[in-house]
Design a protein around this motif. Structure first.
Motif: not given
Length: 832
Positions: A494, A528-529, A537, A539, A531-532
């Protein structure tokens, strides 16, 4: 080197590595040896034997025939019977058991023979029957070798057998065996004493990990039970993949596409990949939480940093758990030789690692060339990665000529992926290191792929920008690593990704789902979950599009990352694409849209385009792919019991004729199902689908005798000449599309449900209790037939995880995506 070149040269490099000749006179001029040969300790007993005897057979790698039989050995209760059944089904082979063969030889069951002739004569006959079983079935079989494998005569025979056949030593937790067989502590201890002897007469190892959904072993589980397939679902996937790898039956056909967008593309064709370091010592201490570590790297680097009593068994279990829980390729690295980890222990660990068939094995290039050649000669299904590690960057810079000599040595042995790392002591080391590596990359262009970076606080920038297999840790591991003597990786995956985005090397992008009615799409929460969790970054939003121009205008934005494509665009959009994967072309539909960037050049090879993922810029065209078929293949592989494995007579029913039905038909054909029936209310659409794939089958040399039949009415009998279906896939949408009248209200006519062995019933609609699901659960309960019912959410999750990797080139956090999907469904249904 371009991504396309990496993909093209991947197999050539593997063939070169496998064919590397072993030297005529190894180990000359070495110290710490006895009688001229290096030595290693056999396990932990302290007994020393020549290194060359550490591998099964001689220095030449055994050459197994493509149909060489597989033999399973291990103590009672380890699960050989179930694993043999799975392997035979996966490879399409005959399964031979000791009980069956004993009866064939003697005309009596084992129990009857023992009662009539007594124990002494029985044991003599038992060994003789086992020897004949092995010799009479050397090809095309999977053999369950029983307790006779503990006898000296049979073990000696198995050692020789390893030269021509694959002998797998199966292991299992003793606590589970004790519970399964209802053993006392004393009996369990006696049984366990015979366990290590199987390592000496085998050439591979597999650890049978318990499925979370149940237990399995050599028990008398009812294979007709509706719950039996659930007990095997994870184990079946694990062992099927394992035997396909070691038999080389999973190799890509020579005429198949090698797509750089594929999740299976060679690691060097991808940019900014990471190897998650997992020390064996931390696994032993219970510090690895695999649920947290998921998607922590593109591969898992299992680091053997200790070697003591029980470590071999521990490593076997660790690789099995990493494979199941993380679902990424595995690279094994062994702590380099030192006073604490001498050369004999190093080779004991390397020898053991090769028995586990990891995808990669890291080899220290400072070892003698003949030693490396010995390892290469045994690595038939494992790719070697060369290692050059320097404790000080200044040493590497000063001794660059020596490093070049080591690189040449690796190349001569077929090693073309090499990691070079050095500890940085000053910030200026970075500039000089980069200059050296640019020179080496230019010198070895198209010959070596480098993973090159500096370590230590001054090397973190180098690690961020290294493009291939940077060694990383995970935030959850840092406290534990500080308590060990291990070299701690400096960054996480990350952190490395965040560095690439904050430095503007990569760009935040917008992803979409395009369709006619996608406002409430369940995909949003999953992507989206993800990506996080991964550190992207980006969407992901849903957009209803009415025409091609609306879709194209959104997709040509410079910050467009890609899109999921829903109905009615899966087929309509095909003619608008610059390039497609071979899978999408065969299906005639896509569900994944990826922008092609760079200069306006429609002849640009899509392989080079794969490296532009996660980057913005001018869009000159679009690439289409299809992950729907992968989701169906994955789902069926997990939910078809061994009894219903696909074979020449297997029949399947597809309901529907849209994009998902096309993907289902393609998945079935790829899996070997040759008898497919299609039912759709609009008969003409069903006929178009059948004609499309019959034409495709005719163009494929490896597809034989496919029959695709359209059933025109639910009142018809099941077609003559087709076995009753053991696979039913409902592809009727749950949404009412413009101009469509049908929703997911299909149920199967009773006359099509005659399979005595049940099968897999797969629903594509995204509601848990469609009429089809309710019907199949009722059939399962009322008849006792082992139908496994799979709802659309399971298929959607498998599709989304595959699609996430295609679009972002990152490993998907499957658990995170599943949890997000479940929460969204609960909110949709008002259960939160």
């Amino acid at each position: 080197m371009s991504a396309v070149a990496a993909a093209r040269d991947f197999e050539q490099g593997r063939r070169s590595q496998r064919s590397s000749p072993a030297p005529a006179s190894p180990y000359l001029g070495q110290k710490r040896f006895r009688n001229g040969d290096p030595v290693h300790t056999n396990g932990t007993s302290g007994q020393q034997t020549p290194l060359r005897q550490g591998f099964v057979g001689s220095q030449e790698r055994p050459h197994f025939a493509p149909d060489a039989s597989i033999v399973l050995v291990g103590i009672r209760g380890c699960g050989k019977r179930s694993l043999g059944f799975i392997a035979a089904a996966a490879l399409g082979r005959r399964f031979v058991t000791e009980d069956h063969y004993f009866h064939k030889v003697t005309g009596s069951s084992r129990q009857e023979y023992l009662r009539i002739h007594g124990s002494e004569e029985f044991h003599k006959q038992d060994v003789e029957a086992s020897l004949r079983m092995l010799d009479d079935n050397r090809h095309g079989c999977v053999i369950d070798c029983g307790l006779g494998s503990l006898t000296r005569a049979l073990q000696g025979h198995l050692k020789a057998y390893c030269q021509t056949n694959l002998v797998i030593y199966v292991q299992r937790d003793m606590d589970n065996i004790k519970q399964l067989l209802r053993l006392s502590d004393r009996s369990a201890k006696m049984l366990e004493m015979g366990d290590p002897s199987h390592r000496r007469c085998s050439n591979y190892e597999f650890f049978n990990i318990e499925d979370e959904s149940g237990t399995d072993g050599d028990s008398n589980d009812d294979r007709a039970s509706p719950t039996y397939s659930f007990k095997l679902r994870e184990l079946q996937t694990d062992f099927s993949n394992f035997v396909r790898v070691i038999t080389q039956s999973a190799a890509t056909p020579s005429n198949a596409e090698v797509s750089a967008f594929s999740s299976n593309a060679p690691i060097e064709s991808k940019l900014y990949t990471h190897a998650l370091s997992l020390p064996v010592s931390m696994y032993r201490s219970g510090a690895l939480d695999f649920a947290v570590l998921e998607a922590g790297g593109d591969i898992a680097e299992v680091k053997i940093n200790e070697w003591q009593e029980g470590t071999a068994r521990l490593v076997t279990r660790m690789l099995a758990e990493v494979r199941r829980r993380l679902r990424v390729p595995i690279m094994v690295s062994v702590t380099s030789t030192s006073e604490d980890f001498p050369v004999n222990v190093y080779f004991a660990a390397v020898r053991h690692a090769l028995r586990l068939a990891p995808e990669f094995l890291m080899v220290d290039l400072t070892l003698e060339k003949d030693w490396i050649a010995e390892i290469a000669s045994q690595s038939s299904c494992t790719r070697l990665v060369g290692l050059l590690r320097y404790r000080n960057a200044g040493i590497l810079l000063k001794e660059s000529d020596q490093a070049i000599g080591l690189l040449e040595k690796g190349l001569a042995l077929g090693i073309n992926l090499i990691r070079v790392s050095a500890h940085a002591t000053t910030r200026s080391d970075g500039d000089r290191f980069d200059q050296l590596m640019r020179s080496l990359k230019h010198r070895y262009a198209s010959r070596i792929w480098f993973s090159a970076y500096l370590t230590g606080p001054f090397g973190r920038t180098s690690q961020v920008f290294n493009q291939v297999l940077t060694c990383v840790t995970h935030e959850s591991l840092r406290p534990e690593l500080r308590l060990t003597m291990d070299v701690i990786p400096d960054i996480t995956a990350c952190e490395a990704l965040r560095g690439l985005f904050t430095s503007f090397t990569l760009d935040p992008l917008h992803f979409f789902v395009f369709g006619a009615n996608v406002a409430s799409s369940l995909s949003l929460a999953m992507h989206n979950s993800a990506y996080k969790a991964v550190g992207l970054p980006h969407d992901y939003t849903a957009v209803n599009v009415d025409d091609w121009e609306d879709l194209r205008s959104r997709a040509q934005a410079s910050d467009f990352g890609g899109a999921s494509v829903a109905q009615p665009w899966k087929v309509k959009i095909v003619q608008k694409l610059s390039h497609m994967s071979e899978h999408a072309r065969a299906i005639g539909a896509i569900n994944t849209l990826i922008p092609l960037r760079g200069e306006h050049d429609h002849t640009r090879d899509t392989g080079d385009q794969a490296v532009y993922r996660n980057r913005s810029g001018f869009v000159f065209g679009f690439y289409g792919d299809n992950s729907d078929w992968l989701s169906i293949q994955t789902t069926l592989n997990k939910n078809l019991s061994p009894r219903n494995v696909i074979h020449s007579r297997t029949s399947a029913l597809i309901v529907g004729a849209g994009g998902m039905a096309r993907a289902a038909c393609y998945a079935l054909l790829q899996m070997g199902c040759r008898n497919i029936c299609i039912y759709n209310r609009t008969i003409s659409n069903a006929k178009i689908l059948a004609d499309h794939f019959m034409g495709w089958c005719a163009s494929q040399n490896f597809v034989s005798a496919a029959q695709i039949k359209v059933i025109e009415s639910t009142t018809e009998a099941w077609p003559q000449g087709f076995a009753q279906p053991t696979i039913i896939i409902s592809c009727v949408t749950h949404e009412r599309l413009p101009g469509e009248e049908h929703v997911a209200d299909f149920t199967v006519p009773e006359q099509w449900l005659g399979s005595e062995t049940g099968g897999a019933a797969v629903e594509q609609a995204y509601y848990i209790n469609t009429p089809f699901i309710q019907q199949m659960k009722q059939v399962q309960a009322s008849t006792g037939k082992p139908w496994v019912v799979v709802d659309g959410l399971t298929v959607l999750h498998a599709q989304a995880t595959s699609q996430f990797e295609i679009m972002t080139a990152r490993k998907p956090p499957r658990t995170v995506m599943w949890d997000a999907l479940q929460l969204t469904v609960k909110e949709r249904d008002g259960k939160v």
